[in-house]
Design a protein around this motif. Structure first.
Motif, PDB file in Angstrom:
ATOM      1  N   MET A 108      -1.740 -49.692 -10.940  1.00  0.00           N
ATOM      2  CA  MET A 108      -1.650 -50.665  -9.849  1.00  0.00           C
ATOM      3  C   MET A 108      -1.002 -51.939 -10.389  1.00  0.00           C
ATOM      4  O   MET A 108      -1.085 -52.231 -11.577  1.00  0.00           O
ATOM      5  CB  MET A 108      -3.043 -51.016  -9.307  1.00  0.00           C
ATOM      6  N   LEU A 157      -5.238 -54.479  -6.129  1.00  0.00           N
ATOM      7  CA  LEU A 157      -5.870 -53.171  -5.931  1.00  0.00           C
ATOM      8  C   LEU A 157      -5.200 -52.377  -4.825  1.00  0.00           C
ATOM      9  O   LEU A 157      -5.581 -51.247  -4.547  1.00  0.00           O
ATOM     10  CB  LEU A 157      -7.360 -53.342  -5.585  1.00  0.00           C
ATOM     11  N   GLY A 206     -13.730 -44.094 -15.453  1.00  0.00           N
ATOM     12  CA  GLY A 206     -13.785 -44.457 -14.036  1.00  0.00           C
ATOM     13  C   GLY A 206     -12.631 -45.351 -13.635  1.00  0.00           C
ATOM     14  O   GLY A 206     -12.197 -45.329 -12.487  1.00  0.00           O
ATOM     15  N   CYS A 207     -12.135 -46.142 -14.579  1.00  0.00           N
ATOM     16  CA  CYS A 207     -11.082 -47.134 -14.257  1.00  0.00           C
ATOM     17  C   CYS A 207      -9.794 -46.936 -15.062  1.00  0.00           C
ATOM     18  O   CYS A 207      -8.794 -47.584 -14.752  1.00  0.00           O
ATOM     19  CB  CYS A 207     -11.598 -48.539 -14.519  1.00  0.00           C
ATOM     20  N   GLY A 254      -8.953 -39.738 -14.680  1.00  0.00           N
ATOM     21  CA  GLY A 254      -9.426 -41.123 -14.731  1.00  0.00           C
ATOM     22  C   GLY A 254      -8.974 -41.981 -13.567  1.00  0.00           C
ATOM     23  O   GLY A 254      -8.133 -41.594 -12.761  1.00  0.00           O
ATOM     24  N   GLY A 255      -9.567 -43.179 -13.514  1.00  0.00           N
ATOM     25  CA  GLY A 255      -9.317 -44.113 -12.419  1.00  0.00           C
ATOM     26  C   GLY A 255      -8.028 -44.898 -12.597  1.00  0.00           C
ATOM     27  O   GLY A 255      -7.309 -44.739 -13.584  1.00  0.00           O
ATOM     28  N   ARG A 256      -7.771 -45.777 -11.632  1.00  0.00           N
ATOM     29  CA  ARG A 256      -6.447 -46.404 -11.578  1.00  0.00           C
ATOM     30  C   ARG A 256      -6.475 -47.930 -11.553  1.00  0.00           C
ATOM     31  O   ARG A 256      -5.436 -48.569 -11.492  1.00  0.00           O
ATOM     32  CB  ARG A 256      -5.713 -45.893 -10.338  1.00  0.00           C
ATOM     33  N   SER A 257      -7.650 -48.524 -11.611  1.00  0.00           N
ATOM     34  CA  SER A 257      -7.667 -49.993 -11.501  1.00  0.00           C
ATOM     35  C   SER A 257      -7.361 -50.687 -12.827  1.00  0.00           C
ATOM     36  O   SER A 257      -6.895 -51.819 -12.852  1.00  0.00           O
ATOM     37  CB  SER A 257      -9.010 -50.479 -10.957  1.00  0.00           C
ATOM     38  N   MET A 299     -11.976 -57.625 -14.655  1.00  0.00           N
ATOM     39  CA  MET A 299     -12.634 -56.664 -13.764  1.00  0.00           C
ATOM     40  C   MET A 299     -13.492 -55.663 -14.523  1.00  0.00           C
ATOM     41  O   MET A 299     -14.343 -55.003 -13.942  1.00  0.00           O
ATOM     42  CB  MET A 299     -11.561 -55.912 -12.965  1.00  0.00           C
ATOM     43  N   GLN A 344     -12.772 -52.202  -6.829  1.00  0.00           N
ATOM     44  CA  GLN A 344     -11.968 -51.205  -7.542  1.00  0.00           C
ATOM     45  C   GLN A 344     -12.496 -49.786  -7.303  1.00  0.00           C
ATOM     46  O   GLN A 344     -11.744 -48.822  -7.327  1.00  0.00           O
ATOM     47  CB  GLN A 344     -11.825 -51.512  -9.032  1.00  0.00           C
ATOM     48  N   CYS A 345     -13.795 -49.665  -7.030  1.00  0.00           N
ATOM     49  CA  CYS A 345     -14.366 -48.354  -6.673  1.00  0.00           C
ATOM     50  C   CYS A 345     -14.830 -48.311  -5.218  1.00  0.00           C
ATOM     51  O   CYS A 345     -14.690 -47.298  -4.554  1.00  0.00           O
ATOM     52  CB  CYS A 345     -15.549 -48.007  -7.579  1.00  0.00           C
ATOM     53  N   LEU A 351     -11.941 -52.611  -0.775  1.00  0.00           N
ATOM     54  CA  LEU A 351     -11.973 -54.026  -0.392  1.00  0.00           C
ATOM     55  C   LEU A 351     -12.890 -54.285   0.801  1.00  0.00           C
ATOM     56  O   LEU A 351     -13.462 -55.362   0.931  1.00  0.00           O
ATOM     57  CB  LEU A 351     -10.545 -54.518  -0.079  1.00  0.00           C
ATOM     58  N   PRO A 396      -9.193 -47.944  -5.346  1.00  0.00           N
ATOM     59  CA  PRO A 396      -8.103 -47.188  -5.975  1.00  0.00           C
ATOM     60  C   PRO A 396      -8.564 -46.229  -7.080  1.00  0.00           C
ATOM     61  O   PRO A 396      -7.823 -45.315  -7.440  1.00  0.00           O
ATOM     62  CB  PRO A 396      -7.195 -48.280  -6.552  1.00  0.00           C
ATOM     63  N   ASN A 397      -9.772 -46.417  -7.593  1.00  0.00           N
ATOM     64  CA  ASN A 397     -10.247 -45.474  -8.618  1.00  0.00           C
ATOM     65  C   ASN A 397     -10.683 -44.139  -8.028  1.00  0.00           C
ATOM     66  O   ASN A 397     -10.846 -43.163  -8.759  1.00  0.00           O
ATOM     67  CB  ASN A 397     -11.435 -46.081  -9.386  1.00  0.00           C
ATOM     68  N   THR A 438      -9.935 -41.209  -6.768  1.00  0.00           N
ATOM     69  CA  THR A 438      -8.948 -40.146  -6.573  1.00  0.00           C
ATOM     70  C   THR A 438      -9.716 -38.864  -6.247  1.00  0.00           C
ATOM     71  O   THR A 438     -10.947 -38.860  -6.243  1.00  0.00           O
ATOM     72  CB  THR A 438      -8.132 -39.938  -7.861  1.00  0.00           C
ATOM     73  N   PHE A 498     -12.311 -38.018  -8.815  1.00  0.00           N
ATOM     74  CA  PHE A 498     -13.436 -38.914  -9.101  1.00  0.00           C
ATOM     75  C   PHE A 498     -14.725 -38.118  -8.904  1.00  0.00           C
ATOM     76  O   PHE A 498     -14.922 -37.486  -7.859  1.00  0.00           O
ATOM     77  CB  PHE A 498     -13.398 -40.124  -8.154  1.00  0.00           C
TER      78      PHE A 498
END
Lengths: 225, 132
Positions: free
Chosen positions: A88, A93, A149-150, A162-165, A196, B47-48, B51, B58-59, B61, B64
């Motif tokens: 991102m 976000l 997670g991120c 894995g996550g994307r933030s 974050m 982020q999880c 908003l 966005p985490n 997916t 997840f």
């Protein structure tokens, strides 16, 4: 003969290890300023962010400890051909990071690399972290305090997981200095006082943070046999 | 018809400026106070949880491993007390037998920020939660 080859090899290693090249660094600083890089990246520590607003006001990552954070080879290649590290956009976000970071060319690459590699932090102790396979680190990274997670990484069978933030950690072992990974986990307020990512210092033991740092530092392509 | 004197006109102008200034101050200050927990939520939690708190950050997916809580689901949110919410924010999912994908924020957030988040979550779910 063997002695002289060893001596030459050692001298070359020493020269390579000395990452600061004062003339190159000074030229690199000029390039950095002329190209307006300072508009998005600040290069003088200590960290300035005190509030969420301070962090959100930044357009790009701080670079005042770039020489402690990055590996020189990776940094030079990235400056010449920057590819997104974060899935991102920075501090965003909602929008995908589609790239577009300005490229450097010719002698500017080496000069700016020298400048940035000269920006170091005394809070990073050298030689503490040896990258290696680490089941305990993996368990923490994927399950106990799931960094996954991120952060993206290559999971089993090289599957992008894995996550994307957060910044991607795919091949982080080529990008990051293993000792910085540990210092970042242990001393979050020094490098990013407002971020974050949760603070894990005080929740994970020093040994567990070392395990995670070893595990992440080992994220790199396997050498071909 | 009597025209207002210069003094009366001047007084009205001064009054208008004062009223305008007070209104601007009120309207600009109020959102700053009101949005603080929202800012904390958007910075750390979105982020999880997304908003707007729907559990779609966005985490999340398709890989997840869990579905982050949808804070707009009043029925589910009503099953949790404010103390439950506070515990899970501070000590993470495992503290309430949930997933460790929800990390502990006890070393990151101040007590004031956590209290603000609990109130913010109640605003999102429009529910009071389990009492007592």
């Amino acid at each position: 003969m063997r002695l002289s080859i060893t001596a030459i090899f050692s001298a070359a290693l020493l020269l390579g290890a000395a990452s600061s090249n004062p003339a190159g660094a000074a030229a690199g600083k000029d390039v950095f300023e002329a190209k307006g890089c300072g508009g998005c990246h600040y290069t003088e520590g200590p960290a300035r962010e005190k509030t969420i607003d301070d962090q959100l006001a930044k357009k790009g990552p701080e670079l005042w400890y770039a020489g402690s954070k990055f590996q020189k080879d990776w940094l030079g290649k990235w400056l010449a051909d920057p590819k997104p590290i974060r899935p991102m956009k920075f501090n965003n976000l909602m929008q995908e990071n589609t790239g577009g970071h300005p490229k450097l060319a010719g002698g500017d690459v080496a000069a700016v690399t020298d400048f940035l590699m000269g920006l170091t932090s005394t809070e990073v102790a050298a030689g503490k972290v040896k990258p290696k396979k680490n089941p305990k680190g993996r368990q923490i990274f994927t399950k106990k305090m799931p960094c996954s997670g991120c952060h993206q990484y290559l999971g089993r069978k090289k599957k992008l997981s894995g996550g994307r933030s957060g910044p991607s950690l795919v091949e982080a072992g080529l990008r990051l200095n293993p000792d910085w990974i540990l210092a970042y986990l242990q001393k979050p307020k020094v490098f990013k006082p407002v971020k974050m990512m949760p603070v894990f210092a005080g929740l994970l033991s020093d040994k567990d943070m070392l395990n995670v740092a070893r595990y992440v530092a080992n994220f790199k392509p396997k050498k071909k046999k | 018809m009597k025209q207002p004197s210069m003094n009366e006109r001047g007084l009205k102008e001064v009054l208008a400026i004062v009223v305008f200034t007070v209104l601007v101050a009120l309207f600009s200050a109020a959102p700053a106070f009101a949005s603080d927990p929202e800012k904390v939520f958007k910075f750390y939690c979105a982020q999880c949880h997304g908003l707007t708190g729907k559990g779609d950050g966005p985490n999340v997916t398709k890989d997840f491993p869990v579905s982050p809580r949808n804070f707009t689901n009043a029925k589910e949110m009503d099953k949790l007390s404010d103390a439950d919410l506070k515990n899970v924010i501070l000590d993470g999912g495992p503290s309430v037998s949930k997933s460790p994908m929800m990390p502990p924020w006890s070393k990151t957030l101040t007590a004031e920020q956590v209290d603000g988040l609990v109130k913010h979550l109640r605003g999102i779910c429009k529910c009071k939660g389990k009492q007592g």
